[in-house]
Design a protein around this motif. Sequence first.
Motif, PDB file in Angstrom:
ATOM      1  N   ARG A   2      54.657  17.370  -5.146  1.00  0.00           N
ATOM      2  CA  ARG A   2      54.235  15.948  -5.466  1.00  0.00           C
ATOM      3  C   ARG A   2      53.665  15.566  -3.783  1.00  0.00           C
ATOM      4  N   THR A   3      54.183  15.847  -2.989  1.00  0.00           N
ATOM      5  CA  THR A   3      53.538  15.649  -1.492  1.00  0.00           C
ATOM      6  C   THR A   3      52.820  16.742  -0.717  1.00  0.00           C
ATOM      7  N   GLY A   4      52.882  18.069  -1.533  1.00  0.00           N
ATOM      8  CA  GLY A   4      52.486  19.091  -0.987  1.00  0.00           C
ATOM      9  C   GLY A   4      53.339  19.737   0.238  1.00  0.00           C
ATOM     10  N   LEU A   5      54.749  19.218   0.367  1.00  0.00           N
ATOM     11  CA  LEU A   5      55.412  19.762   1.360  1.00  0.00           C
ATOM     12  C   LEU A   5      55.699  21.282   1.382  1.00  0.00           C
ATOM     13  N   TYR A   6      55.788  22.150   2.165  1.00  0.00           N
ATOM     14  CA  TYR A   6      55.704  23.440   2.126  1.00  0.00           C
ATOM     15  C   TYR A   6      56.613  23.886   3.640  1.00  0.00           C
ATOM     16  N   ASP A   7      57.975  23.895   3.743  1.00  0.00           N
ATOM     17  CA  ASP A   7      58.530  24.256   4.964  1.00  0.00           C
ATOM     18  C   ASP A   7      59.472  25.348   4.757  1.00  0.00           C
ATOM     19  N   ASN A   8      59.450  26.396   5.817  1.00  0.00           N
ATOM     20  CA  ASN A   8      60.034  27.408   6.051  1.00  0.00           C
ATOM     21  C   ASN A   8      61.366  27.010   7.003  1.00  0.00           C
ATOM     22  N   VAL A   9      62.676  27.005   6.393  1.00  0.00           N
ATOM     23  CA  VAL A   9      63.749  26.668   7.199  1.00  0.00           C
ATOM     24  C   VAL A   9      64.656  27.684   7.443  1.00  0.00           C
ATOM     25  N   ILE A  10      64.826  27.819   8.739  1.00  0.00           N
ATOM     26  CA  ILE A  10      65.505  28.888   9.363  1.00  0.00           C
ATOM     27  C   ILE A  10      66.779  28.740  10.031  1.00  0.00           C
ATOM     28  N   HIS A  11      68.144  28.934   9.743  1.00  0.00           N
ATOM     29  CA  HIS A  11      69.439  28.691  10.365  1.00  0.00           C
ATOM     30  C   HIS A  11      69.537  29.509  11.160  1.00  0.00           C
ATOM     31  N   ILE A  12      69.863  29.316  12.477  1.00  0.00           N
ATOM     32  CA  ILE A  12      70.063  30.071  13.650  1.00  0.00           C
ATOM     33  C   ILE A  12      71.319  29.822  14.206  1.00  0.00           C
ATOM     34  N   LEU A  13      71.604  30.821  15.247  1.00  0.00           N
ATOM     35  CA  LEU A  13      72.833  30.781  16.449  1.00  0.00           C
ATOM     36  C   LEU A  13      71.912  30.828  17.736  1.00  0.00           C
ATOM     37  N   PHE A  14      72.332  29.850  18.675  1.00  0.00           N
ATOM     38  CA  PHE A  14      72.164  29.975  20.011  1.00  0.00           C
ATOM     39  C   PHE A  14      72.732  31.040  20.760  1.00  0.00           C
ATOM     40  N   ASP A  15      72.692  31.512  21.723  1.00  0.00           N
ATOM     41  CA  ASP A  15      73.487  32.516  22.494  1.00  0.00           C
ATOM     42  C   ASP A  15      74.697  32.017  22.809  1.00  0.00           C
ATOM     43  N   ASP A  16      75.105  30.781  22.865  1.00  0.00           N
ATOM     44  CA  ASP A  16      76.313  30.440  22.977  1.00  0.00           C
ATOM     45  C   ASP A  16      77.024  30.008  21.766  1.00  0.00           C
ATOM     46  N   GLY A  17      76.471  30.452  20.618  1.00  0.00           N
ATOM     47  CA  GLY A  17      77.183  30.520  19.400  1.00  0.00           C
ATOM     48  C   GLY A  17      77.028  29.132  18.750  1.00  0.00           C
ATOM     49  N   THR A  18      76.139  28.280  19.513  1.00  0.00           N
ATOM     50  CA  THR A  18      76.049  26.995  18.744  1.00  0.00           C
ATOM     51  C   THR A  18      74.912  26.900  17.542  1.00  0.00           C
ATOM     52  N   PRO A  19      75.204  26.444  16.378  1.00  0.00           N
ATOM     53  CA  PRO A  19      74.346  26.487  15.277  1.00  0.00           C
ATOM     54  C   PRO A  19      72.782  25.625  15.456  1.00  0.00           C
ATOM     55  N   GLY A  20      72.001  26.082  14.796  1.00  0.00           N
ATOM     56  CA  GLY A  20      70.822  25.195  14.768  1.00  0.00           C
ATOM     57  C   GLY A  20      69.877  25.457  13.805  1.00  0.00           C
ATOM     58  N   ILE A  21      68.834  24.912  13.610  1.00  0.00           N
ATOM     59  CA  ILE A  21      67.770  24.825  12.359  1.00  0.00           C
ATOM     60  C   ILE A  21      66.454  24.708  13.050  1.00  0.00           C
ATOM     61  N   ILE A  22      65.792  25.634  12.562  1.00  0.00           N
ATOM     62  CA  ILE A  22      64.119  25.600  12.916  1.00  0.00           C
ATOM     63  C   ILE A  22      63.483  25.334  11.450  1.00  0.00           C
ATOM     64  N   VAL A  23      62.538  24.376  11.484  1.00  0.00           N
ATOM     65  CA  VAL A  23      61.768  23.878  10.411  1.00  0.00           C
ATOM     66  C   VAL A  23      60.316  24.165  10.595  1.00  0.00           C
ATOM     67  N   ASN A  24      59.736  25.137   9.972  1.00  0.00           N
ATOM     68  CA  ASN A  24      58.226  25.249  10.234  1.00  0.00           C
ATOM     69  C   ASN A  24      57.804  24.265   9.256  1.00  0.00           C
ATOM     70  N   ALA A  25      57.227  23.111   9.570  1.00  0.00           N
ATOM     71  CA  ALA A  25      56.936  21.896   8.568  1.00  0.00           C
ATOM     72  C   ALA A  25      55.450  22.422   8.356  1.00  0.00           C
ATOM     73  N   GLY A  26      54.937  22.212   7.003  1.00  0.00           N
ATOM     74  CA  GLY A  26      53.691  22.645   6.511  1.00  0.00           C
ATOM     75  C   GLY A  26      53.338  21.859   5.227  1.00  0.00           C
ATOM     76  N   ARG A  27      52.015  22.144   4.906  1.00  0.00           N
ATOM     77  CA  ARG A  27      51.727  21.383   3.604  1.00  0.00           C
ATOM     78  C   ARG A  27      50.773  22.515   2.890  1.00  0.00           C
ATOM     79  N   TYR A  28      50.707  22.405   1.576  1.00  0.00           N
ATOM     80  CA  TYR A  28      50.029  23.542   0.718  1.00  0.00           C
ATOM     81  C   TYR A  28      49.170  23.035  -0.119  1.00  0.00           C
TER      82      TYR A  28
END
Length: 199
Positions: free
Chosen positions: A99-125
């Motif tokens: 509907r909006t053209g949203l096309y995101d790649n979402v990557i769940h990660i751990l930093f070196d100290d074990g803290t969780p994080g999320i990267i979102v490569n935000a895009g449109r298609y």
Amino acid sequence: MRHASTIKQELATLGAETEVGFRAGPAATARIRELATELEGMNPTPEPARAASLLRGRWRLLYSNFELQRRTTLAQLSLGTLPADPVEVVELYNEIDPRTGLYDNVIHILFDDGTPGIIVNAGRYEAEDDQTIDIRYTDALLFGPGSPVRIPATGGRVDSLKTEVTYLDDGFRLVRGAYGSLYILERLDPAPMMWSRDS
């Protein structure tokens, strides 16, 4: 001829055994390639790039042959947009809203100290034709310790990506990209209450 569900189950099993492709040896890679080609011959959706109701949702990556590395950097995971801090990949997702053209790649990660994080490569298609979609990434978002970070993708390595949707049903998708890349995904939720970029 085998039923598509049997092939999809074997692909899902191989994806788990190879840890989404992180540990795919030659035999497993060849078998996945063979199964993917067989399943593509059974594609039930004649115009998959335009099939909005089937594309929409949150998808989990089951397998990719695109030289994935478990230990990597924020820069590698964001097409050069984020800094080169070391991280470990946990899981990978793809979110689509036709509907909006949203096309995101979402990557769940751990930093070196074990803290969780999320990267979102935000895009449109946009659908370029019945099978091909053209993806343009606009921002890289990082959710982790402290406030969220959003960086425009103007300095990234890739302006746009064309991918071909070669198989699509209500819960399974095969995508072919550049340089012979193959992505196998399963749909977890066709109508998420919130997209990861908005969390």
